[in-house]
Design a protein around this motif. Structure first.
Motif, PDB file in Angstrom:
ATOM      1  N   GLY A  47      -1.362   2.001  -0.802  1.00 27.79           N
ATOM      2  CA  GLY A  47      -1.509   1.752  -2.231  1.00 27.79           C
ATOM      3  C   GLY A  47      -0.508   0.766  -2.784  1.00 27.79           C
ATOM      4  O   GLY A  47      -0.395   0.600  -4.006  1.00 27.79           O
ATOM      5  N   ARG A  48       0.233   0.086  -1.912  1.00 34.89           N
ATOM      6  CA  ARG A  48       1.238  -0.870  -2.343  1.00 34.89           C
ATOM      7  C   ARG A  48       0.597  -2.194  -2.751  1.00 34.89           C
ATOM      8  O   ARG A  48      -0.522  -2.516  -2.371  1.00 34.89           O
ATOM      9  CB  ARG A  48       2.261  -1.112  -1.232  1.00 34.89           C
ATOM     10  N   THR A  49       1.371  -2.973  -3.511  1.00 40.77           N
ATOM     11  CA  THR A  49       0.959  -4.311  -3.935  1.00 40.77           C
ATOM     12  C   THR A  49       1.981  -5.312  -3.430  1.00 40.77           C
ATOM     13  O   THR A  49       3.192  -5.122  -3.597  1.00 40.77           O
ATOM     14  CB  THR A  49       0.873  -4.396  -5.472  1.00 40.77           C
ATOM     15  N   TRP A  50       1.491  -6.377  -2.808  1.00 41.13           N
ATOM     16  CA  TRP A  50       2.345  -7.446  -2.301  1.00 41.13           C
ATOM     17  C   TRP A  50       2.171  -8.658  -3.213  1.00 41.13           C
ATOM     18  O   TRP A  50       1.078  -9.219  -3.331  1.00 41.13           O
ATOM     19  CB  TRP A  50       1.966  -7.783  -0.869  1.00 41.13           C
TER      20      TRP A  50
ATOM     21  N   ARG B 231      -1.334  -3.090 -13.332  1.00 43.91           N
ATOM     22  CA  ARG B 231      -1.788  -4.271 -12.590  1.00 43.91           C
ATOM     23  C   ARG B 231      -2.045  -5.463 -13.519  1.00 43.91           C
ATOM     24  O   ARG B 231      -1.808  -6.611 -13.146  1.00 43.91           O
ATOM     25  CB  ARG B 231      -3.072  -3.907 -11.830  1.00 43.91           C
TER      26      ARG B 231
ATOM     27  N   PRO C  10       2.851   2.102  -6.076  1.00 47.62           N
ATOM     28  CA  PRO C  10       2.129   2.414  -7.316  1.00 47.62           C
ATOM     29  C   PRO C  10       3.066   2.814  -8.459  1.00 47.62           C
ATOM     30  O   PRO C  10       2.796   2.503  -9.629  1.00 47.62           O
ATOM     31  CB  PRO C  10       1.216   3.574  -6.905  1.00 47.62           C
TER      32      PRO C  10
ATOM     33  N   ARG D  24      -1.846  -9.006  -3.500  1.00 46.18           N
ATOM     34  CA  ARG D  24      -2.644  -8.405  -2.439  1.00 46.18           C
ATOM     35  C   ARG D  24      -2.460  -6.901  -2.449  1.00 46.18           C
ATOM     36  O   ARG D  24      -1.339  -6.402  -2.570  1.00 46.18           O
ATOM     37  CB  ARG D  24      -2.223  -8.938  -1.062  1.00 46.18           C
ATOM     38  N   ASP D  25      -3.566  -6.170  -2.343  1.00 43.82           N
ATOM     39  CA  ASP D  25      -3.494  -4.725  -2.134  1.00 43.82           C
ATOM     40  C   ASP D  25      -3.264  -4.495  -0.647  1.00 43.82           C
ATOM     41  O   ASP D  25      -4.043  -4.960   0.195  1.00 43.82           O
ATOM     42  CB  ASP D  25      -4.791  -4.057  -2.576  1.00 43.82           C
TER      43      ASP D  25
END
Length: 290
Positions: free
Chosen positions: A244-247, A223, A214, A239-240
């Motif tokens: 709370g990470r984003t890939w 985002r 985040p 992808r969430d």
């Protein structure tokens, strides 16, 4: 990769890895992730015969003498966990060309963890924990022609590793890079020192797949900024994932990435990338690819 560093001596490889600073996983958890990398990724992707060597280094080892008892033939996780001290590094290296350590193809697979160590004039944790897995493209089933399947398997392992270790960030790439390296290609090309790394604030590296916390998402502008990358690269997928990470991935196939795609990704991620002593815009620096 860095066009000025070892361009002629490294094999093209698929790499995936995570970096950890905001949590302190146990040696047992780290070794379990390495074991999964060997069994879940290497075992399903490599199409060549492999001879393994396991190396485990602890702080008291004097590597200068060459007499330290740090290795075992084969895959020996019990040896890695039985050194009697916290581990400094663990490496399981496939030596398919045993006896030809001068050859670029000597190490088709490396699965490695480098543990936090105290570094004078650094952050105090030596750049945190990094865990990586690299596989030469030529050694993959089909000679690396089907990287979509490889990327799926590698991604699953990387995201599981991030959850189990509490990783701050990570990335996957198709590049002339090895898990033997502590530095990411971005750190090498810009002169960022691992001892000064702080992945709680900036990314370790980036590539076909990039794992953002985040904090990293906020650093690039939120985002919506990540979503805007689709205007340039329609195949981008977000992808969430855990914690709370984003890939973020640049489409389904790492082999289809073009230099312009890399430049667009780098431009968007710039606020979250560490700054070193060298410019990526210098002659040769722009050859950083994924």
């Amino acid at each position: 990769m860095d066009g000025e560093h070892e361009a002629g001596s490294r094999e093209l490889a698929v790499f995936g890895g995570v970096a950890v600073q905001s949590s302190q996983p146990s040696d047992q958890a780290v070794v379990a992730v390495l074991r999964d990398g060997v069994e879940r990724v290497v075992g399903h992707c490599l199409g060549v015969d492999l001879t393994w060597t396991t190396t485990a280094v602890v702080a008291s080892d004097d590597l200068s003498t060459g007499n330290a008892d740090i290795g075992r033939p084969g895959i020996d996780w019990d040896f890695a966990l039985g050194r009697g001290e916290p581990l400094v590094s663990v490496t399981a290296t496939a030596t398919a060309m045993e006896g030809y350590d001068w050859h670029p193809k000597w190490l088709p697979v490396t699965v490695r963890a480098t543990m936090p160590v105290t570094v004078p004039h650094g952050r105090g944790d030596g750049g945190g924990l990094v865990v990586g897995l690299s596989m030469h493209s030529w050694a993959l089933y089909g000679g690396g022609d089907d990287l979509i399947r490889v990327a799926d398997v590698l991604t699953s392992w990387l995201l599981d590793a991030a959850d189990r270790l509490g990783a701050d960030t990570g990335y996957t790439t198709l590049d002339r890079v090895s898990a033997e390296d502590d530095q990411s290609p971005w750190e090498r090309v810009t002169g960022c020192l691992p001892a000064l790394r702080d992945v709680t604030q900036t990314l370790w590296g980036y590539g076909w797949g990039t794992l953002l916390s985040p904090v990293h998402v906020e650093a690039v502008g939120g985002r919506a900024v990540l979503e805007s990358l689709r205007e340039v690269l329609p195949a981008v997928d977000l992808r969430d994932v855990g914690g709370g990470r984003t890939w973020l991935t640049l489409g389904p196939d790492p082999a289809s990435i073009r230099p312009g795609d890399v430049a667009a990704l780098r431009h968007m991620l710039a606020p979250a990338l560490p700054r070193g002593t060298l410019s990526v815009d210098r002659p040769g620096g722009e050859q950083l690819v994924v």
